[in-house]
Design a protein around this motif. Structure first.
Motif: not given
Length: 372
Positions: A92-97
């Motif tokens: 999810a962190l990568t998706a937000l980036f």
């Protein structure tokens, strides 16, 4: 739409983790919980690992508040028994980036050209196959792309706004984003050339002394940003030297050994021309880069500086499709520069004739399709 595409099927494969790098990266980030913030390993810089550690810590706090975990030990045991929650949080962190990069490329296109260019660039990047796919992994290629685009947007401000070029704080902002990019992935170093190009382009307008002063300020800011976010890099020179040699051997030596430089150029161009963004967008990007020089060579040079320098570097590495992520926003901006006038050509609206002529320097009538 970009957010939805990046979060759709984010739990793919779980509880099994099929990507070989996700668990090692997550392990390294969670190891900071032992109290030692020195990774003792510099195959990658450390900014992303710190961010992932803080993010996973916030996820644990949230999970404990809703009864998912009753202790740190429960969180640790679950990671080894079934890492679904921890991996899903990291993805999810990568998706937000990746989603934030859409906003950044909009700003880049808007500053360099206009709002429509920024919007279409964001649209093209939102649906780019490689960008969507890689936003589903706990990897560094999507996060570093955000900082690269932010640095490009900051450099674009310096080129298009003489007042910004005369202010040290705008150079410092550009330098900070360069440092954060380098602290996320070493291969981001070609972004340095974009800031140098900005200095060369602003020199005749604001004076060479002011441009050089700004460039030095950007350099100092980038070093400071890197040192703050990867603080142990300078404290472990022997380990850094060992790991840099390993990175070179893994990514470069096995590609060029016995075959010379730029052996992977064709492979990367083939990926860019087909799957990375789609053939239509790739064609628009190639034409957009060429016509950007004709429209305004200074802005065109800034737009092309990073992707060309980065592609030259990639040509010496083992072909990896994920390495192309940092190039995609620049190509999306180039495609966006071309796309709106091309749409107007299709619509054949006479009121847009002057815009087409000014942007492309060619006669609108040449492109009009005659009615049968």
């Amino acid at each position: 739409m970009g957010l939805a595409l990046r979060f759709d099927a984010l739990s793919w494969g779980l509880p099994d983790v099929h990507h070989p790098d996700e668990i090692p990266i997550l392990n390294r980030a969670l190891a900071f919980a032992k109290g030692d913030l020195n990774p003792h390993n510099f195959l990658y810089p450390t900014l992303y690992f710190y961010a992932l550690f803080v993010w996973e810590g916030a996820f644990f706090v949230l999970g404990r508040s809703v009864g998912l975990y009753h202790s740190v030990g429960a969180f640790e045991r679950e990671f080894f028994v079934d890492p679904t929650h921890a991996v899903l949080a990291g993805r999810a962190l990568t998706a937000l980036f990746g989603t934030a990069t859409l906003v950044a490329v909009y700003q880049f296109g808007k500053r360099l050209y206009d709002v429509r260019t920024g919007l279409i660039a964001a649209l093209f990047l939102a649906v780019a196959p490689f960008a969507v796919r890689d936003a589903h992994y706990i990897k560094l290629d999507v996060p570093v792309t955000l900082f690269i685009v932010l640095a490009q947007a900051a450099a674009a401000r310096l080129v298009v706004d003489p007042n910004a070029a005369g202010r040290l704080r705008d150079w410092i902002v550009a330098g900070i984003f360069v440092g954060l990019a380098l602290s996320t992935q070493y291969y981001a170093f070609p972004i340095i050339f974009t800031v140098i190009v900005a200095a060369l382009l602003t020199g005749p307008r604001v004076g060479w002394r002011a441009a050089l002063t700004g460039l030095v300020a950007a350099g100092v800011a980038s070093i400071a940003a890197f040192a703050i976010t990867s603080p142990f890099f300078v404290l472990e020179p022997s380990i850094v030297a060992r790991d840099m040699a390993a990175v070179k051997q893994i990514d470069i030596d096995r590609s060029v050994a016995g075959r010379g430089a730029f052996t992977s150029l064709y492979a990367y161009i083939r990926m860019l021309a087909s799957d990375a963004m789609g053939r239509g967008v790739a064609l628009f990007a190639a034409l957009g880069l060429v016509l950007a020089f004709r429209h305004d060579w200074r802005r065109g040079l800034l737009l092309a500086s990073f992707p060309l320098a980065f592609l030259a570097f990639l040509a010496t590495t083992v072909p990896m499709s994920r390495y192309l992520n940092p190039m995609l926003p620049s190509l999306a901006a180039a495609a966006g520069f071309l796309a709106m006038p091309a749409l107007l050509l299709v619509l054949r609206s006479e009121e847009h004739t002057s815009e087409l002529q000014s942007r492309f320097g060619i006669s609108y009538a040449v492109f009009c399709l005659k009615k049968k």
